[in-house]
Design a protein around this motif. Sequence first.
Motif, PDB file in Angstrom:
ATOM      1  N   UNK A 101       0.887  -1.157   0.000  1.00 50.26           N
ATOM      2  CA  UNK A 101       0.000   0.000   0.000  1.00 50.26           C
ATOM      3  C   UNK A 101       0.925   1.207   0.000  1.00 50.26           C
ATOM      4  N   UNK A 102       0.928   1.913  -1.118  1.00 48.45           N
ATOM      5  CA  UNK A 102       1.887   2.998  -1.300  1.00 48.45           C
ATOM      6  C   UNK A 102       1.561   4.211  -0.431  1.00 48.45           C
ATOM      7  N   UNK A 103       2.596   4.770   0.197  1.00 51.57           N
ATOM      8  CA  UNK A 103       2.410   6.009   0.950  1.00 51.57           C
ATOM      9  C   UNK A 103       1.834   7.088   0.035  1.00 51.57           C
ATOM     10  N   UNK A 104       0.945   7.907   0.593  1.00 54.93           N
ATOM     11  CA  UNK A 104       0.335   8.981  -0.179  1.00 54.93           C
ATOM     12  C   UNK A 104      -0.993   8.602  -0.804  1.00 54.93           C
ATOM     13  N   UNK A 105      -1.313   7.290  -0.859  1.00 54.17           N
ATOM     14  CA  UNK A 105      -2.590   6.844  -1.411  1.00 54.17           C
ATOM     15  C   UNK A 105      -3.718   7.397  -0.556  1.00 54.17           C
ATOM     16  N   UNK A 106      -4.762   7.924  -1.191  1.00 48.07           N
ATOM     17  CA  UNK A 106      -5.923   8.453  -0.481  1.00 48.07           C
ATOM     18  C   UNK A 106      -6.999   7.378  -0.404  1.00 48.07           C
ATOM     19  N   UNK A 107      -7.447   7.100   0.817  1.00 48.86           N
ATOM     20  CA  UNK A 107      -8.583   6.206   1.066  1.00 48.86           C
ATOM     21  C   UNK A 107      -9.631   7.053   1.776  1.00 48.86           C
ATOM     22  N   UNK A 108     -10.584   7.546   1.005  1.00 45.61           N
ATOM     23  CA  UNK A 108     -11.522   8.497   1.578  1.00 45.61           C
ATOM     24  C   UNK A 108     -10.760   9.739   1.967  1.00 45.61           C
ATOM     25  N   UNK A 109     -10.885  10.168   3.217  1.00 42.72           N
ATOM     26  CA  UNK A 109     -10.152  11.354   3.681  1.00 42.72           C
ATOM     27  C   UNK A 109      -8.792  10.991   4.284  1.00 42.72           C
ATOM     28  N   UNK A 110      -8.496   9.701   4.367  1.00 47.00           N
ATOM     29  CA  UNK A 110      -7.259   9.221   4.992  1.00 47.00           C
ATOM     30  C   UNK A 110      -6.143   9.137   3.947  1.00 47.00           C
ATOM     31  N   UNK A 111      -4.978   9.632   4.287  1.00 42.74           N
ATOM     32  CA  UNK A 111      -3.799   9.524   3.423  1.00 42.74           C
ATOM     33  C   UNK A 111      -2.866   8.495   4.042  1.00 42.74           C
ATOM     34  N   UNK A 112      -2.488   7.486   3.269  1.00 39.76           N
ATOM     35  CA  UNK A 112      -1.612   6.422   3.752  1.00 39.76           C
ATOM     36  C   UNK A 112      -0.239   7.015   4.083  1.00 39.76           C
TER      37      UNK A 112
END
Length: 116
Positions: A101-112
């Motif tokens: 799961x790449x850093x910076x990926x947006x899941x809804x309002x959450x940023x990895x």
Amino acid sequence: MRKTNVHFVIMAMLVMVGTQVLSDKKVSAQCEGKVPLPQLISKCYKFVEKPGPKVPPSQGCCQVVKKADIPCACKLVTSEIEKIVSMEKVVYVARTCGVEVKPGLKCGSYTVPPLA
């Protein structure tokens, strides 16, 4: 209400929210066959629900997570889903299962975040 009944109610709510999300034809077509939502809910919900500590996922959950297109699934996340599912735990479960799961990926309002 007994704990089993609470889990059943939460599971039913997730199924309803997931069905509503996937009924959007544009999003559904984009992720068709890439996000096994019913299996994710049934096998992984207890590992990503908001309350409680992070718990390593089961082998059954990992089998489903490994089949899911995580970036596409992240596009399906709504504020309603974020009220009952911890995106931090979703990323934890995916990474624990060996899914990148790449850093910076947006899941809804959450940023990895970056890997620790």
